[in-house]
Each structure stands twice: as structure tokens, then as C-alpha cells.
Write a protein that holds these residues in place. Structure first.
Motif, PDB file in Angstrom:
ATOM      1  N   TRP A 188       0.878  -1.189   0.000  1.00 27.06           N
ATOM      2  CA  TRP A 188       0.000   0.000   0.000  1.00 27.06           C
ATOM      3  C   TRP A 188       0.901   1.220   0.000  1.00 27.06           C
ATOM      4  O   TRP A 188       1.713   1.395   0.915  1.00 27.06           O
ATOM      5  CB  TRP A 188      -0.841  -0.042   1.259  1.00 27.06           C
ATOM      6  CG  TRP A 188      -1.575   1.198   1.717  1.00 27.06           C
ATOM      7  CD1 TRP A 188      -1.337   1.905   2.861  1.00 27.06           C
ATOM      8  CD2 TRP A 188      -2.721   1.825   1.110  1.00 27.06           C
ATOM      9  NE1 TRP A 188      -2.246   2.921   3.004  1.00 27.06           N
ATOM     10  CE2 TRP A 188      -3.109   2.902   1.934  1.00 27.06           C
ATOM     11  CE3 TRP A 188      -3.440   1.578  -0.068  1.00 27.06           C
ATOM     12  CZ2 TRP A 188      -4.192   3.732   1.634  1.00 27.06           C
ATOM     13  CZ3 TRP A 188      -4.510   2.416  -0.372  1.00 27.06           C
ATOM     14  CH2 TRP A 188      -4.876   3.470   0.474  1.00 27.06           C
ATOM     15  N   SER A 190       0.788   4.539   0.826  1.00 27.89           N
ATOM     16  CA  SER A 190      -0.068   5.412   1.614  1.00 27.89           C
ATOM     17  C   SER A 190       0.266   6.874   1.366  1.00 27.89           C
ATOM     18  O   SER A 190       1.443   7.248   1.311  1.00 27.89           O
ATOM     19  CB  SER A 190       0.182   5.059   3.082  1.00 27.89           C
ATOM     20  OG  SER A 190       0.046   6.165   3.918  1.00 27.89           O
ATOM     21  N   SER A 191      -0.776   7.718   1.276  1.00 28.71           N
ATOM     22  CA  SER A 191      -0.484   9.157   1.137  1.00 28.71           C
ATOM     23  C   SER A 191       0.105   9.685   2.438  1.00 28.71           C
ATOM     24  O   SER A 191       1.010  10.516   2.430  1.00 28.71           O
ATOM     25  CB  SER A 191      -1.749   9.921   0.776  1.00 28.71           C
ATOM     26  OG  SER A 191      -2.670   9.909   1.854  1.00 28.71           O
ATOM     27  N   LEU A 192      -0.384   9.153   3.567  1.00 32.15           N
ATOM     28  CA  LEU A 192       0.130   9.620   4.867  1.00 32.15           C
ATOM     29  C   LEU A 192       1.630   9.309   4.978  1.00 32.15           C
ATOM     30  O   LEU A 192       2.437  10.179   5.334  1.00 32.15           O
ATOM     31  CB  LEU A 192      -0.645   8.936   6.010  1.00 32.15           C
ATOM     32  CG  LEU A 192      -0.090   9.181   7.411  1.00 32.15           C
ATOM     33  CD1 LEU A 192      -0.195  10.657   7.802  1.00 32.15           C
ATOM     34  CD2 LEU A 192      -0.812   8.332   8.449  1.00 32.15           C
ATOM     35  N   ASP A 229      -2.681   4.654  -2.747  1.00 30.02           N
ATOM     36  CA  ASP A 229      -3.630   5.525  -2.071  1.00 30.02           C
ATOM     37  C   ASP A 229      -3.697   6.795  -2.924  1.00 30.02           C
ATOM     38  O   ASP A 229      -2.765   7.603  -2.933  1.00 30.02           O
ATOM     39  CB  ASP A 229      -3.097   5.827  -0.658  1.00 30.02           C
ATOM     40  CG  ASP A 229      -3.912   6.872   0.062  1.00 30.02           C
ATOM     41  OD1 ASP A 229      -4.880   7.385  -0.508  1.00 30.02           O
ATOM     42  OD2 ASP A 229      -3.553   7.183   1.220  1.00 30.02           O
ATOM     43  N   ASN A 265      -6.078  14.106   6.516  1.00 31.01           N
ATOM     44  CA  ASN A 265      -6.109  12.674   6.838  1.00 31.01           C
ATOM     45  C   ASN A 265      -7.425  12.297   7.522  1.00 31.01           C
ATOM     46  O   ASN A 265      -7.903  13.004   8.413  1.00 31.01           O
ATOM     47  CB  ASN A 265      -4.914  12.305   7.725  1.00 31.01           C
ATOM     48  CG  ASN A 265      -4.837  10.812   7.932  1.00 31.01           C
ATOM     49  OD1 ASN A 265      -5.499  10.265   8.801  1.00 31.01           O
ATOM     50  ND2 ASN A 265      -4.059  10.153   7.108  1.00 31.01           N
ATOM     51  N   SER A 266      -7.961  11.159   7.134  1.00 34.47           N
ATOM     52  CA  SER A 266      -9.274  10.727   7.639  1.00 34.47           C
ATOM     53  C   SER A 266      -9.287  10.543   9.146  1.00 34.47           C
ATOM     54  O   SER A 266     -10.338  10.682   9.775  1.00 34.47           O
ATOM     55  CB  SER A 266      -9.666   9.397   7.006  1.00 34.47           C
ATOM     56  OG  SER A 266      -9.784   9.562   5.637  1.00 34.47           O
ATOM     57  N   LEU A 267      -8.158  10.197   9.712  1.00 41.39           N
ATOM     58  CA  LEU A 267      -8.152   9.888  11.138  1.00 41.39           C
ATOM     59  C   LEU A 267      -8.344  11.150  11.997  1.00 41.39           C
ATOM     60  O   LEU A 267      -8.587  11.066  13.190  1.00 41.39           O
ATOM     61  CB  LEU A 267      -6.900   9.092  11.526  1.00 41.39           C
ATOM     62  CG  LEU A 267      -6.772   7.767  10.745  1.00 41.39           C
ATOM     63  CD1 LEU A 267      -5.493   7.026  11.086  1.00 41.39           C
ATOM     64  CD2 LEU A 267      -7.976   6.846  10.955  1.00 41.39           C
ATOM     65  N   ARG A 303     -13.425   4.620  -1.998  1.00 45.07           N
ATOM     66  CA  ARG A 303     -13.325   4.653  -0.532  1.00 45.07           C
ATOM     67  C   ARG A 303     -14.395   5.571   0.021  1.00 45.07           C
ATOM     68  O   ARG A 303     -14.511   6.731  -0.387  1.00 45.07           O
ATOM     69  CB  ARG A 303     -11.914   5.157  -0.182  1.00 45.07           C
ATOM     70  CG  ARG A 303     -11.735   5.674   1.219  1.00 45.07           C
ATOM     71  CD  ARG A 303     -10.259   5.935   1.439  1.00 45.07           C
ATOM     72  NE  ARG A 303      -9.993   6.688   2.646  1.00 45.07           N
ATOM     73  CZ  ARG A 303      -8.776   6.952   3.089  1.00 45.07           C
ATOM     74  NH1 ARG A 303      -7.714   6.535   2.411  1.00 45.07           N
ATOM     75  NH2 ARG A 303      -8.595   7.645   4.189  1.00 45.07           N
ATOM     76  N   HIS A 334     -13.963   3.062   5.531  1.00 44.20           N
ATOM     77  CA  HIS A 334     -12.995   3.502   6.540  1.00 44.20           C
ATOM     78  C   HIS A 334     -13.719   3.938   7.813  1.00 44.20           C
ATOM     79  O   HIS A 334     -14.873   4.382   7.761  1.00 44.20           O
ATOM     80  CB  HIS A 334     -12.147   4.639   5.982  1.00 44.20           C
ATOM     81  CG  HIS A 334     -10.812   4.748   6.666  1.00 44.20           C
ATOM     82  ND1 HIS A 334     -10.291   3.754   7.447  1.00 44.20           N
ATOM     83  CD2 HIS A 334      -9.881   5.748   6.675  1.00 44.20           C
ATOM     84  CE1 HIS A 334      -9.116   4.114   7.920  1.00 44.20           C
ATOM     85  NE2 HIS A 334      -8.832   5.320   7.472  1.00 44.20           N
TER      86      HIS A 334
HETATM   87  C1  SPV Z   1      -3.209   6.515   4.280  1.00 45.80           C
HETATM   88  O1  SPV Z   1      -2.531   5.560   4.661  1.00 45.80           O
HETATM   89  O2  SPV Z   1      -2.718   7.545   3.820  1.00 45.80           O
HETATM   90  C2  SPV Z   1      -4.672   6.450   4.336  1.00 45.80           C
HETATM   91  C3  SPV Z   1      -5.298   5.606   5.361  1.00 45.80           C
HETATM   92  O3  SPV Z   1      -5.309   7.140   3.585  1.00 45.80           O
HETATM   93  S1  SPV Z   1      -5.617   6.656   6.685  1.00 45.80           S
HETATM   94  O4  SPV Z   1      -4.386   7.295   7.081  1.00 45.80           O
HETATM   95  O5  SPV Z   1      -6.153   5.817   7.763  1.00 45.80           O
HETATM   96  O6  SPV Z   1      -6.611   7.636   6.274  1.00 45.80           O
END
Ligand code: SPV
Ligand code: MG
Length: 426
Positions: A188, A190-192, A229, A265-267, A303, A334
Motif C-alpha cells: 500500500w 499510503s499518502s500519509l 492511495d 487525513n481521515s483519522l 473509498r 474507513h
Molecule cells: C493513508 O494511509 O494515507 C490512508 C489511510 O489514507 S488513513 O491514514 O487511515 O486515512
């Protein structure tokens, strides 16, 4: 009476070394070749390049081969019990447990194990390494995720990679557990993590050209499928062209989230003032993205951010159906809750009307749930989205602090791998 002989072949491409062993096995009697099923190859080496049918076709036409059967496990128990061959033929490179098991099974009725030395000829090792190189090629890699989804009898396990080194960790980390080779199925990007590794916030600031550089860096040293991502997918007009680029590069899937405006970021959840796209706009983005593709290999996965943005389960389910209708090859749901309840509810309800659509989850905050439990709710892909960068950062910070504290590196040494190991790592 003619003696019976059994030989198992896991090789995908046949060269003179295999022919030699088949010839010698056939001299012992009537030869049955067990061709490993795609699922069996998948369980220890990842997706095969050639399908079972293609491999079977080639082997069944070789001189000396009387019968071909499907061998759907790596072990020999089932096949020896069923066939009770007079001889089992095997090369002399072994997994110790396998050899012991075969001897035990043959011992029960007086069968014999015949070992032939592996051919070390230079031309065959060149052939093998050429086949290995094919696994890096975009056209071989691209379709691997879709095939793995068809072949695996469990959810695919995906770990984040943000550079060549972390790509290698995802590629190579393996564990022999309960008689299986356990490993990651894909990576994966990931953008993060890609943003964090560059010291940037996760707000779509790291542009597509830079993301592609990261993908290239990882792809150059790995063979497993890549899931990108793709954040919001950006402007629909740009998304069309980016799909073409990613498909050509050999990426297997992109996951885009249904948000608009400055993505955070979604979190962060609702704190960050994020906005969800309309169903109509996002469906149009999916449709346009799909229209850019020229192969059947590449997946666009939608997503859904409804649970993150507290829009409710009904909204999440409505969006899921609309996105599938628009052509999405999969749905990622998510959540940032610490318990998996809402994800479980979504998966269970989604599965009622969508039996086959790939379902993806990212259990970062609800990490207690096991892969087996998620499998029970119909999940197909589990993404461990940020764990390599989150584990590396504290270790690196601590080493930096130790050096400052002691004004030398001795105390930090214990936390570091030996110089010899880093020199020979790659
Ligand atoms: C990422 O890994 O960048 C995601 C997943 O988009 S999250 O950080 O949980 O949004
Ligand atoms: Mg992201």
C-alpha cells in the motif's frame, strides 16, 4: 506389473533440468506428474505467471509423462495416500520436514523415495533468473492483485511501503507458521506515509509526479502488486490521465476517497473540516477513470468516508451501491472508531446485495480485530496502512536523542543493526 512413479512440479516454465528429471523418473515406471494448483503456488510464492491450465497443458505433452493430476497442497500426504506410488521422485534440495513426512508415508506400504541431484547448469540458472526478472515487468505485475483476489481463500494482507527499503520489507518478510508460508500479498503506497517520509503533511501536497517517483522506486526492487492511495483522485480531468499512467506503470489498483476540497487525513475525522463529494460527482470520477483504462487488470476502488464524517450507515451503504453501479471494482470502508462495530455492520449489510465486490478495510484504530474475524464478515483486503513508518520514527528519534545525550554514538549502537549487516542487507 509396471511400477508407478510420482513427481511433483512447481516450476512455471520448463527447462532442460526439468526434462532431465522427468526422463529419469519415467525410466522407473509409469509416471504421474502432480502439477501445483494456482492456489498452492500462491500460498508460498505469490501469484503464478502462467495459470494451472497453461502449465498442465505443457507438462501433459512431455515425453514420459503418462498422467497429470492437480496437486492442490504443498504437502504430499493426500497424493501419496491416494496414489500409493511405488516411487516418489524429488530433487535433492529439501525442506527437511517434507522429506521426513514423505519417508513416513512411503514407509507405511513399502514405497520408495528416489532423489535426483538438481541440475546446476549455468544456462538453466540464467533461464530461472530471466523468469524472475519477468516478475518485475508492469504487464506481469499489474494483474496480480485481481488474480490473488480470485485465488486466495483468505483476505489479502497488505502492508504500507514508502520507499525501496520498506518495499523490500513487504516483499521479503515471511514466516513459517502452522505449516504455511505467511507473507504479505501486496503493498500500500499510503499518502500519509509517502508525505510523512518527505516531511510534509498529508494534504495532497505531495503531487502525482512525486508519488510516481515513490512508486517507481518501490517497483524497481519488488514484484508484489501495488495499491496506490490516490487521495481524492484530484480533478476528474486529471484523474483520467493519471489512470493511464498508473496502468502503464504496472500499478494494480488505486483507491480514491469521496472527499472534496483540501483533503486532510481521515483519522482527524470531523475536526479537520473535511467535505464529502456528492454521489453524482464521485460516480462521474469513477466512470471517467474506468474509461481511461485499456486492460482488465487495473482496479479502481472507491473509498467511502461517510462513517469518518459521521454521515451514517445508510449514507455509506447508499454510496457503496452507487459507486459499484458506476464501475468501481471494489469498496473501501474507513472508520476511526477504536471498536470495529460500524465496519462489521457495513460489511455484513453490504455483502447482502454485493456478494462478489472486493471489500477493503484499514484496521488502524480498531486493530484488535483479527484477519480471521474480518474474513468472516466478507472482507477481501486488509491494509496495514502506516505501520512501518510509525515503527521507524520512534526508533530513529531515540537514537538521535541518545547521541545528543552522550555526545558519542556508543550508547546508540545497541539500537542499531551491525555495520556488517547493513552493508550486506541489499
Ligand atoms: C493513508 O494511509 O494515507 C490512508 C489511510 O489514507 S488513513 O491514514 O487511515 O486515512
Ligand atoms: Mg491517505
Amino acid at each position: 506389473m509396471n511400477k508407478t512413479v510420482f513427481l511433483s512440479i512447481g516450476a512455471e516454465f520448463i527447462h532442460g533440468g526439468h526434462i532431465a528429471i522427468i526422463d529419469r523418473a519415467a525410466e522407473l515406471g509409469e509416471l504421474t506428474v502432480g502439477v501445483l494448483s494456482d492456489e498452492a503456488i500462491m500460498s508460498y510464492r505469490g501469484c503464478p505467471i502462467l495459470t494451472y491450465e497453461e502449465r498442465c497443458h505443457v507438462i501433459s505433452h512431455l515425453n514420459g509423462v503418462s498422467h497429470v493430476i492437480k496437486k492442490d497442497t504443498l504437502g504430499y500426504e493426500k497424493v501419496i495416500r491416494e496414489l500409493r506410488p511405488d516411487y516418489v521422485v524429488h530433487g535433492d534440495r529439501w525442506n527437511r520436514n517434507t522429506k521426513q513426512k514423505i519417508l513416513e508415508l512411503l514407509g507405511q506400504y513399502g514405497g520408495e523415495l528416489v532423489e535426483f541431484p538438481y541440475t546446476e547448469e549455468h544456462e538453466y540458472s540464467i533461464f530461472d533468473s530471466r523468469i524472475e526478472q519477468m516478475r518485475y515487468m508492469p504487464e506481469i505485475r499489474r494483474g496480480k492483485l485481481k488474480r490473488a483476489l480470485q485465488l486466495a481463500n483468505r483476505p489479502l494482507r497488505v502492508l504500507e511501503a514508502h520507499n525501496g527499503l520498506t518495499g523490500l520489507i513487504v516483499e521479503k518478510t515471511q514466516l513459517n507458521k502452522c505449516g504455511e508460508v505467511r507473507q504479505f500479498d501486496a503493498m500500500w503506497i499510503s499518502s500519509l506515509c509517502d508525505s510523512t517520509a518527505k516531511g510534509k503533511p498529508d494534504i495532497e501536497l505531495v503531487d502525482m509526479t512525486s508519488r510516481e517517483n515513490t512508486i517507481n522506486e518501490i517497483m524497481e526492487v519488488t514484484t508484489k502488486p501495488v495499491i496506490l492511495d490516490g487521495d481524492t483522485g484530484g480533478l476528474t480531468e486529471h484523474f483520467y490521465y493519471n489512470m493511464k499512467t498508473l496502468e502503464r506503470m504496472g500499478v494494480s489498483a488505486i483507491i480514491i476517497e469521496d472527499k472534496v476540497g483540501l483533503k486532510k487525513n481521515s483519522l482527524f475525522g470531523t475536526e479537520a473540516g473535511q467535505h464529502q463529494d456528492t454521489i453524482e460527482n464521485f460516480c462521474e470520477k469513477i466512470r471517467i477513470g474506468k474509461s481511461a483504462l485499456t486492460t482488465n487488470d487495473f482496479m479502481i476502488i472507491a473509498r467511502i468516508e461517510s462513517l469518518i464524517l459521521e454521515q451514517g450507515m445508510a449514507d455509506a451503504l447508499r454510496r457503496a451501491s452507487a459507486y459499484v453501479e458506476a464501475g468501481a471494482d471494489g469498496i473501501m470502508i474507513h472508520s476511526k472508531k477504536t471498536e470495529p462495530d460500524e465496519v462489521i455492520e457495513f460489511c455484513s449489510r453490504f455483502r447482502v446485495s454485493h456478494a462478489d465486490t472486493a471489500l477493503v478495510v484499514v484496521p488502524t484504530t480498531y486493530s484488535r480485530i483479527t484477519e480471521e474475524e474480518l474474513a468472516g464478515y466478507g472482507v477481501n483486503i486488509i491494509i496495514y496502512a502506516n505501520h512501518l513508518i510509525r515503527s521507524a520514527f520512534p526508533a530513529m528519534s531515540q537514537v538521535a536523542r541518545l547521541i545528543l545525550e552522550n555526545e558519542r554514538a556508543l550508547e546508540a549502537g545497541e539500537m542499531c543493526m551491525p555495520i556488517k549487516d547493513i552493508l550486506t542487507l541489499i
